[in-house]
Motif scaffolding. Sequence first.
Motif, PDB file in Angstrom:
ATOM      1  N   VAL A  11       0.746  -1.137   0.003  1.00 27.69           N
ATOM      2  CA  VAL A  11      -0.123   0.063  -0.131  1.00 27.69           C
ATOM      3  C   VAL A  11       0.853   1.253   0.042  1.00 27.69           C
ATOM      4  O   VAL A  11       1.746   1.517   0.810  1.00 27.69           O
ATOM      5  CB  VAL A  11      -0.943  -0.168   1.273  1.00 27.69           C
ATOM      6  N   VAL A  12       0.607   2.238  -0.928  1.00 26.49           N
ATOM      7  CA  VAL A  12       1.352   3.651  -0.813  1.00 26.49           C
ATOM      8  C   VAL A  12       0.319   4.688  -0.913  1.00 26.49           C
ATOM      9  O   VAL A  12      -0.600   4.543  -1.618  1.00 26.49           O
ATOM     10  CB  VAL A  12       2.164   3.386  -2.185  1.00 26.49           C
ATOM     11  N   THR A  13       0.587   5.485  -0.165  1.00 27.65           N
ATOM     12  CA  THR A  13      -0.353   6.669   0.199  1.00 27.65           C
ATOM     13  C   THR A  13       0.659   7.867  -0.552  1.00 27.65           C
ATOM     14  O   THR A  13       1.599   7.851  -0.562  1.00 27.65           O
ATOM     15  CB  THR A  13      -0.662   7.020   1.532  1.00 27.65           C
ATOM     16  N   GLY A  14      -0.136   8.857  -0.625  1.00 29.64           N
ATOM     17  CA  GLY A  14       0.505  10.148  -1.599  1.00 29.64           C
ATOM     18  C   GLY A  14       1.165   9.774  -2.863  1.00 29.64           C
ATOM     19  O   GLY A  14       2.231  10.078  -3.190  1.00 29.64           O
ATOM     20  N   ALA A  15       0.335   8.831  -3.654  1.00 27.74           N
ATOM     21  CA  ALA A  15       1.203   8.328  -4.738  1.00 27.74           C
ATOM     22  C   ALA A  15       1.010   8.937  -6.191  1.00 27.74           C
ATOM     23  O   ALA A  15       1.473   8.664  -7.021  1.00 27.74           O
ATOM     24  CB  ALA A  15       0.552   6.956  -4.776  1.00 27.74           C
ATOM     25  N   SER A  16       0.216  10.107  -6.080  1.00 25.12           N
ATOM     26  CA  SER A  16       0.185  10.881  -7.330  1.00 25.12           C
ATOM     27  C   SER A  16       1.387  11.554  -7.904  1.00 25.12           C
ATOM     28  O   SER A  16       1.258  12.200  -9.109  1.00 25.12           O
ATOM     29  CB  SER A  16      -1.225  11.718  -7.317  1.00 25.12           C
ATOM     30  N   SER A  17       2.201  11.927  -6.919  1.00 23.56           N
ATOM     31  CA  SER A  17       3.261  12.703  -7.478  1.00 23.56           C
ATOM     32  C   SER A  17       4.615  12.452  -6.715  1.00 23.56           C
ATOM     33  O   SER A  17       4.534  11.784  -5.735  1.00 23.56           O
ATOM     34  CB  SER A  17       3.213  14.183  -7.603  1.00 23.56           C
ATOM     35  N   GLY A  18       5.785  12.897  -7.306  1.00 22.38           N
ATOM     36  CA  GLY A  18       6.980  13.039  -6.336  1.00 22.38           C
ATOM     37  C   GLY A  18       7.250  11.409  -5.783  1.00 22.38           C
ATOM     38  O   GLY A  18       7.334  10.646  -6.401  1.00 22.38           O
ATOM     39  N   VAL A  19       7.731  11.413  -4.739  1.00 21.99           N
ATOM     40  CA  VAL A  19       8.220  10.478  -4.065  1.00 21.99           C
ATOM     41  C   VAL A  19       7.344   9.181  -3.957  1.00 21.99           C
ATOM     42  O   VAL A  19       7.700   7.824  -4.344  1.00 21.99           O
ATOM     43  CB  VAL A  19       8.918  10.521  -2.470  1.00 21.99           C
ATOM     44  N   GLY A  20       6.319   9.396  -3.688  1.00 23.03           N
ATOM     45  CA  GLY A  20       4.920   8.379  -3.656  1.00 23.03           C
ATOM     46  C   GLY A  20       4.919   7.795  -4.919  1.00 23.03           C
ATOM     47  O   GLY A  20       4.573   6.430  -5.147  1.00 23.03           O
ATOM     48  N   LEU A  21       4.997   8.456  -6.279  1.00 23.45           N
ATOM     49  CA  LEU A  21       4.620   8.158  -7.855  1.00 23.45           C
ATOM     50  C   LEU A  21       5.855   7.458  -7.695  1.00 23.45           C
ATOM     51  O   LEU A  21       5.662   6.161  -8.574  1.00 23.45           O
ATOM     52  CB  LEU A  21       4.481   9.118  -8.494  1.00 23.45           C
ATOM     53  N   ALA A  22       6.998   7.777  -7.446  1.00 18.41           N
ATOM     54  CA  ALA A  22       8.311   7.092  -8.013  1.00 18.41           C
ATOM     55  C   ALA A  22       8.435   5.701  -7.090  1.00 18.41           C
ATOM     56  O   ALA A  22       8.828   4.628  -7.760  1.00 18.41           O
ATOM     57  CB  ALA A  22       9.530   7.886  -7.434  1.00 18.41           C
ATOM     58  N   ALA A  23       8.103   5.694  -5.666  1.00 18.18           N
ATOM     59  CA  ALA A  23       7.835   4.407  -5.151  1.00 18.18           C
ATOM     60  C   ALA A  23       6.746   3.613  -5.634  1.00 18.18           C
ATOM     61  O   ALA A  23       7.389   2.160  -5.742  1.00 18.18           O
ATOM     62  CB  ALA A  23       7.644   4.643  -3.713  1.00 18.18           C
ATOM     63  N   THR A  24       5.837   3.866  -6.027  1.00 14.82           N
ATOM     64  CA  THR A  24       4.822   3.096  -6.736  1.00 14.82           C
ATOM     65  C   THR A  24       5.385   2.506  -8.039  1.00 14.82           C
ATOM     66  O   THR A  24       5.281   1.187  -8.246  1.00 14.82           O
ATOM     67  CB  THR A  24       3.430   3.756  -7.339  1.00 14.82           C
ATOM     68  N   ARG A  25       5.936   3.297  -8.923  1.00 17.41           N
ATOM     69  CA  ARG A  25       6.512   2.801 -10.247  1.00 17.41           C
ATOM     70  C   ARG A  25       7.576   1.728  -9.995  1.00 17.41           C
ATOM     71  O   ARG A  25       7.962   0.857 -10.484  1.00 17.41           O
ATOM     72  CB  ARG A  25       6.856   3.975 -11.150  1.00 17.41           C
ATOM     73  N   MET A  26       8.543   1.938  -8.936  1.00 18.48           N
ATOM     74  CA  MET A  26       9.731   1.166  -8.627  1.00 18.48           C
ATOM     75  C   MET A  26       8.910  -0.261  -8.182  1.00 18.48           C
ATOM     76  O   MET A  26       9.628  -1.275  -8.535  1.00 18.48           O
ATOM     77  CB  MET A  26      10.587   1.809  -7.599  1.00 18.48           C
ATOM     78  N   LEU A  27       8.029  -0.162  -7.258  1.00 20.15           N
ATOM     79  CA  LEU A  27       7.527  -1.427  -6.601  1.00 20.15           C
ATOM     80  C   LEU A  27       7.261  -2.194  -7.674  1.00 20.15           C
ATOM     81  O   LEU A  27       6.906  -3.450  -7.564  1.00 20.15           O
ATOM     82  CB  LEU A  27       6.600  -1.085  -5.593  1.00 20.15           C
ATOM     83  N   LEU A  28       6.238  -1.768  -8.532  1.00 19.21           N
ATOM     84  CA  LEU A  28       5.673  -2.256  -9.626  1.00 19.21           C
ATOM     85  C   LEU A  28       6.765  -3.160 -10.686  1.00 19.21           C
ATOM     86  O   LEU A  28       6.515  -4.162 -10.792  1.00 19.21           O
ATOM     87  CB  LEU A  28       4.604  -1.317 -10.517  1.00 19.21           C
TER      88      LEU A  28
END
Length: 258
Positions: A11-28
Amino acid sequence: MDLGFTGRTVVVTGASSGVGLAATRMLLAEGARVAACARDGDRLDRALDGAEGELHTAGCDVLDEISVGEFVEQAAERFGGVDGVVNNAGRSLMAGIAETDAQQWRDELDLKLFSVLHVVRAALPWLRRSDAGAVVNVNAVLARQPESRLAATSAARAALLNLTKTLAADLAADAVRVNSVCLGLIDTGQWRRRYESSESTSDFAAWSAELAADRGIPLGRLGTADEVAYAIASLLSPRASYITGSSLDVGGGIARHV
């Protein structure tokens, strides 16, 4: 190196930009199934349009306990559980003590603490069932190195660091690890906006290098969201199974504390 995320749900919160977005993409990219949320669900979907992998997105206010519970439950039902949490929702309030009113102090503390507590509480039943349950709280160097122009944010960041340590101790018996990533100056949208409003005649690289020098960053530049995402993924990984209650600075050496 395989970080061991294949078949696991994060689960990733604050995922629409910045660090949250980068973390989401990397985990995928690492094979994780990701449940990503942000206050603006439409913006989140636009940001992750075309992302490859198993992804669930939703608009969610992390300060609304009911909304958080519904989001985590949906993610767990879709993917069969939750193995990890990245608490990234946050902001900074640029104001000194004299300029910060009582409500702003409360708002900063609410956001920094309850954005984490609501998500961890909702995910905890699932994290306990996982063989590699882990939480990473995205924090800032301000937690140990406050700035007077960020008075309320610095205090709230310190509270979050303390809370993270307490969670790590409390959840260790359930084999759920809890760690922090503390950021320095990271090249995200807010710095791009400040550059654009500065009316500088320099390009962004020169402007940000000057900023880094002014702030005393030994590496002489701002960090990137991907560099933070790697630190998050590393601490969240099952390979970091003996790390809990720790804090990793990602700030180019800006931290002065020992």
